[in-house]
Design an enzyme around this catalytic site. Structure first.
Site, short mmCIF file in Angstrom:
data_model
loop_
_atom_site.label_atom_id
_atom_site.label_comp_id
_atom_site.label_asym_id
_atom_site.label_seq_id
_atom_site.Cartn_x
_atom_site.Cartn_y
_atom_site.Cartn_z
N ARG A 1 0.84 -1.22 -0.04
CA ARG A 1 0.09 -0.01 -0.13
C ARG A 1 0.72 1.26 0.00
O ARG A 1 0.26 2.17 -0.39
CB ARG A 1 -0.75 -0.07 1.08
CG ARG A 1 -1.84 1.07 0.93
CD ARG A 1 -3.19 1.20 1.56
NE ARG A 1 -3.40 0.65 3.11
CZ ARG A 1 -4.15 0.61 3.79
NH1 ARG A 1 -5.38 1.38 3.30
NH2 ARG A 1 -4.24 0.19 5.10
N ASP A 2 2.08 1.33 0.64
CA ASP A 2 2.93 2.48 0.45
C ASP A 2 4.35 2.21 -0.04
O ASP A 2 5.29 2.57 0.29
CB ASP A 2 3.14 2.76 2.00
CG ASP A 2 3.72 4.23 1.98
OD1 ASP A 2 3.51 5.34 0.95
OD2 ASP A 2 4.18 4.68 3.03
N LEU A 3 4.18 1.31 -1.34
CA LEU A 3 5.53 0.89 -1.92
C LEU A 3 5.86 2.00 -2.88
O LEU A 3 5.37 2.24 -3.94
CB LEU A 3 5.14 -0.33 -2.71
CG LEU A 3 6.28 -1.02 -3.35
CD1 LEU A 3 7.45 -1.45 -2.25
CD2 LEU A 3 6.07 -2.30 -4.25
N ASN B 1 10.88 3.50 0.07
CA ASN B 1 10.48 2.21 0.77
C ASN B 1 11.04 1.05 0.51
O ASN B 1 10.48 -0.16 0.91
CB ASN B 1 9.10 2.22 1.04
CG ASN B 1 8.50 3.20 2.25
OD1 ASN B 1 9.31 3.54 2.81
ND2 ASN B 1 7.16 3.65 2.22
#
Length: 298
Positions: A193-195, A199
């Site tokens: 979801r926050d790739l 990250n």
């Protein structure tokens, strides 16, 4: 004594209010107890992102990191996702203290992320990495279909509340996408979801590993927006965005049209949300507005 960086404390209080102050005050003692529990000692200065403090630690020659996170709906399932991945494409979880929102992790190189790699290489690396992360999801993580339908039901009200900053046609298109794209045509997978490029850090066990998931179960085509707003200045124009999303879809094995529609829907969602945060959301709003407008041209 492990010091809590002033900036981390200030940003946490600004975001969470005075309720965060007791948590911050307890952090040094919590970290001291965690070091004793896991048999490690501090090995450098603490670093932080927006929601977590990360302390490098070691036991003899073995190097690790302790991460303590402010727990909310986005972060409380991080350990569950890392357990499911078991180090396959993501940082390895070595221990967990759910009471304190703490994890013992393998140590990666926080000075090297995909944000510093060549553009096309970074897209290929993160796309191939994403394929490995999209595994059958644990039943306990939130479901994208639930969040998407809730957003669709409330989108026009929220859009109106923040002053109708998004063209109405784009809001309607995003609402339809949230409903139609969750109705079928995909195999539910564990999503990061926050790739984004920041990250994914360099490792020793593998060249690159994902960190900081905010996991959800759903359609892998949902995953790409953070990779479109990251390294945004390098896109240049709508053609640059179209080229990047094509590279990412190809590397990750996704359908390009479905990936574009999800990215547009998420960009509209984030545009409305960022405007609602006032001055604190101005930079994000400007980026996702441009992403949404460029995607709408394609």
């Amino acid at each position: 004594m492990i010091a809590v960086p002033d900036r981390f404390a200030a940003e946490t209080i600004a975001r969470q209010g005075e309720d965060a102050r007791p948590w911050l005050d307890r952090l040094p003692e919590v970290l001291r107890g965690l070091c004793g529990y896991w048999g490690v000692e501090p090995d450098g200065q603490a670093t932080h992102g927006g929601l977590a403090l990360v302390v490098p630690v070691r036991s003899g020659e073995e190097r690790y990191a302790i991460k303590v996170t402010w727990l909310d709906e986005d972060t409380r399932h991080e350990a569950t996702a890392l357990q499911r991945w078991a180090g396959n494409g993501a940082v390895r979880l070595l221990g967990e203290d759910p009471v304190h929102g703490a994890m013992l992790l393998e140590r990666l190189d926080e000075t090297r992320s995909l944000a510093g790699e060549g553009h096309d290489d970074a897209c290929e690396i993160v796309g191939n990495l994403a394929r490995r992360l999209w595994v059958p999801p644990p039943p306990s993580v939130p479901r994208l279909i639930d969040e998407a339908l809730l957003w669709a039901a409330d989108a026009h009200h929220e859009w109106d509340r923040v002053g109708q900053p998004v063209p109405h046609r784009l809001v309607g298109r995003a609402v339809r996408a949230h409903i139609e794209l969750t109705s079928g045509g995909y195999r539910p997978s564990l999503l990061h979801r926050d790739l984004d490029f920041t990250n994914v850090l360099a490792g020793r066990r593998e060249p690159w590993l994902a960190i900081d998931p905010k996991p959800i179960s759903g359609d892998p085509h949902y995953e790409l927006l953070p990779l479109l707003r990251g390294r945004f200045a390098e896109l240049g124009n709508a053609a640059g965005l179209r080229r990047r999303i094509a590279l990412l879809a190809d590397a990750s094995g996704l359908d390009l049209a479905r990936s574009r529609e999800w990215a547009l829907a998420r960009a509209v969602d984030e545009w409305i949300s960022a405007v609602g945060r006032g001055p604190a959301g101005q930079e994000r709003a400007a980026v996702v507005r441009t992403v949404a407008e460029w995607l709408a041209e394609s």
